[in-house]
Design a protein around this motif. Structure first.
Motif, PDB file in Angstrom:
ATOM      1  N   LEU A  75       0.811  -1.216   0.000  1.00 31.53           N
ATOM      2  CA  LEU A  75       0.000   0.000   0.000  1.00 31.53           C
ATOM      3  C   LEU A  75       0.849   1.273   0.000  1.00 31.53           C
ATOM      4  N   TRP A  76       2.141   1.128  -0.035  1.00 27.23           N
ATOM      5  CA  TRP A  76       3.064   2.256   0.090  1.00 27.23           C
ATOM      6  C   TRP A  76       2.761   3.362  -0.928  1.00 27.23           C
ATOM      7  N   GLN A  77       2.277   2.993  -2.104  1.00 24.25           N
ATOM      8  CA  GLN A  77       2.035   3.966  -3.171  1.00 24.25           C
ATOM      9  C   GLN A  77       0.942   4.960  -2.839  1.00 24.25           C
ATOM     10  N   PHE A  78       0.147   4.696  -1.783  1.00 27.25           N
ATOM     11  CA  PHE A  78      -0.934   5.615  -1.425  1.00 27.25           C
ATOM     12  C   PHE A  78      -0.434   6.819  -0.626  1.00 27.25           C
ATOM     13  N   ASN A  79       0.813   6.791  -0.154  1.00 21.40           N
ATOM     14  CA  ASN A  79       1.361   7.948   0.542  1.00 21.40           C
ATOM     15  C   ASN A  79       1.600   9.085  -0.447  1.00 21.40           C
ATOM     16  N   ASP A  80       1.352  10.303  -0.006  1.00 20.92           N
ATOM     17  CA  ASP A  80       1.501  11.468  -0.894  1.00 20.92           C
ATOM     18  C   ASP A  80       2.957  11.936  -0.897  1.00 20.92           C
ATOM     19  N   ILE A  81       3.805  11.115  -1.528  1.00 21.95           N
ATOM     20  CA  ILE A  81       5.235  11.415  -1.593  1.00 21.95           C
ATOM     21  C   ILE A  81       5.772  11.277  -3.020  1.00 21.95           C
ATOM     22  N   PHE A  82       4.872  11.152  -3.985  1.00 21.77           N
ATOM     23  CA  PHE A  82       5.296  10.879  -5.359  1.00 21.77           C
ATOM     24  C   PHE A  82       4.904  11.992  -6.337  1.00 21.77           C
ATOM     25  N   ASP A  83       4.624  13.190  -5.816  1.00 17.53           N
ATOM     26  CA  ASP A  83       4.229  14.322  -6.663  1.00 17.53           C
ATOM     27  C   ASP A  83       3.038  13.970  -7.560  1.00 17.53           C
TER      28      ASP A  83
END
Length: 518
Positions: free
Chosen positions: A230-238
């Motif tokens: 689920l890591w991709q759901f964090n708002d850290i990828f612009d």
């Protein structure tokens, strides 16, 4: 009035007349998907939990942390209990050892010993939280605070009428699974996510402007996602379509609309609020913390990994006959359901992926036929795909709210034909006799209610109250051509036909102002 940030929507409010701990959440929620961010697990909870009063706004597990409440909050605390339609919150708190309850009459000021005053506004639609949400207003020695947290009242005037508010705490970030879990092209997910992100901020600005408090505190989000899956759901990828912006993003977006009174509370931050101003001290500079957000998340992920793995190991229950148990528990509720079953209007399919990660068992909850059965290769409008182990676990523990567990976990994918249907999620939130009967009664009353008052908006005469949850469209309605949007929840309506463009049903009454009333 001293406010100590204790993470997410949690805070401790201290006055000379007593202390209130609000919504303490520390342990992972929703199948170990959500964690509080910034991390609050290392605070001195032995001390923070020694309070005079406990306030839990609603039963969402990022607000109601049963393990933490049992282990760290004094059982001498008096619970400030919202006036909800069911007794579930009180029942659960009593099981945890709490015995003192102040049942606050809805929207009535209650004066506690020492001159501390509180008022709780309870929202009771089946779509508000897990059968209910609430906000807490506090006043001591002329200083007033509104802890709105996740709640979405249609009107804040009930609080404003009590006097000028000095501190306003409210949600600004996402707390849902849409659109991330939907089986859509990435470009569509991004577009839908951006719409939702913009709508979240628009709603927040509207609430802030309505109350006009001296100081605004962004709380109740976002969670962080530490499981690798689920890591991709964090708002850290612009990603402009990510619906989980953090507090630093709030401050930047708030500044764009002229906001200069925002205060971020990190876990351990302390704000002294007076009628003249607010002074805040932080455990570390806020800008520095969020500048190193990725490093904080990566460190936290490694530290929490054993917790996630232990949770995952508890989910499998191969002894559970999933189809048989779903039939036993759900079919009696289907038999009793009128409004929810009619609202869903068709079969809902669950694709359950086996332990091997490949085999799939498909089960249909057939609302028209009032039965649970194997999938028969027919066309369905609503489909969910998840691990079999998650459904086994829900059945094993007798979970009555699959929304406040499976769906908020984001550990599934979804597909649908046509519009969003709130009745699907309302039903799977109400897998108990008490909840189902309440929801059916609410929809029955709502269906029969006739809102006769009209208003004029940009050349259209429309009913004043939104057909969805009765928001005042004179305040929340925006007309663009032939389309009306209710900004409270983002629902859209075609004014020419009255058709709801967001969900099934909910037709609006409308006609052009220069034509006769139909």
């Amino acid at each position: 009035m001293r406010v100590t940030g204790t993470g997410h929507a949690s805070m401790r409010i201290d006055t000379a007349a007593g202390s209130i701990l609000c919504d303490p959440w520390v342990n992972p929620a929703y199948f170990a998907s959500w964690f509080p961010f910034p991390d609050n697990s290392q605070l001195d909870w032995d001390t923070l939990g020694q309070v005079d009063y406990l306030y839990v706004s609603h039963l969402h597990r990022d607000h109601f942390d049963a393990k933490h409440l049992r282990d760290f909050v004094s059982k001498d605390a008096t619970v400030l209990l919202p006036e909800f339609p069911t007794s579930e919150m009180e029942d659960e708190l009593r099981e945890l050892g709490f015995t003192k309850f102040l049942k606050a009459p809805n929207e009535q000021v209650v004066e506690l010993p020492g001159g501390l005053k509180i008022m709780i506004q309870a929202l009771t639609s089946p779509t508000d939280g897990p059968i209910g949400d609430s906000s807490l207003w506090v006043e001591y020695d002329g200083v007033r605070l509104l802890n709105q947290n996740d709640a979405r009242p249609t009107d804040l005037s009930v609080f404003a009428d009590l006097g000028h508010v000095h501190a306003h705490m409210l949600q600004f970030s996402g707390a849902i699974w849409y659109p991330m879990v939907y089986e859509l092209p990435q470009a569509a997910k991004t577009a839908f996510g951006k719409q939702k992100r913009d709508r979240q901020f628009d709603r927040t600005w509207r609430y802030i402007d309505d109350l006009k408090a001296d100081h605004v505190f962004p709380i109740a989000g976002p969670p962080c996602f530490l499981d690798d899956e689920l890591w991709q759901f964090n708002d850290i990828f612009d990603d402009e379509g990510n619906i989980f912006p953090d507090q630093s993003v709030f401050l930047a977006e708030y500044a764009k609309v002229g906001g200069t009174n925002g205060i971020v509370l990190l876990p351990g931050s302390v704000t002294e609020v007076t009628t003249e101003g607010a002074t805040t001290t932080h455990p570390m500079p806020v800008e520095e913390f969020f500048a190193n957000k990725v490093a904080h998340l990566e460190e936290m992920r490694e530290r929490k990994r054993p917790i996630i793995e232990a949770e995952k190991a508890s989910w499998r229950h191969p002894e559970v006959d999933v189809l048989g148990e779903m039939k036993r528990r759900i079919e009696p509720l289907l038999d009793e359901s009128i409004y929810l079953a009619k609202g869903v209007g068709g079969p809902v399919r669950f694709d359950l992926v086996g332990y091997d990660g490949e085999s799939v068992e498909s089960i249909v909850v057939d609302f028209p036929e009032k039965e649970v059965r194997p999938y028969a290769d027919e066309k369905v409008r609503y489909r969910f795909r998840t691990e079999r182990a998650l459904i086994e676990h829900l059945l094993h523990i007798g979970e009555v709210d699959w929304v406040n567990s499976l769906f908020l976990s984001c550990r599934f994918s979804a597909a649908r034909i046509g519009q969003y249907n709130e009745f699907v999620y309302a039903f799977f939130k109400c897998l108990s006799e008490e909840r189902l009967q309440y929801a059916e009664g609410w929809y029955d009353e709502h269906e029969r209610a006739v809102d006769a008052e009209d208003i004029t908006l940009d050349g259209w005469v429309v009913q004043r109250r939104c057909p969805h949850l009765k928001a005042d469209l004179s305040r929340f309605g925006i007309v663009d051509g032939d389309q009306l949007t209710c900004q409270l929840h983002g629902w859209k309506f075609d004014l020419a036909s009255g058709r709801c463009l967001t969900s099934v049903g909910h037709k609006i009454r409308a006609h052009r102002a220069d034509t006769p009333t139909p």
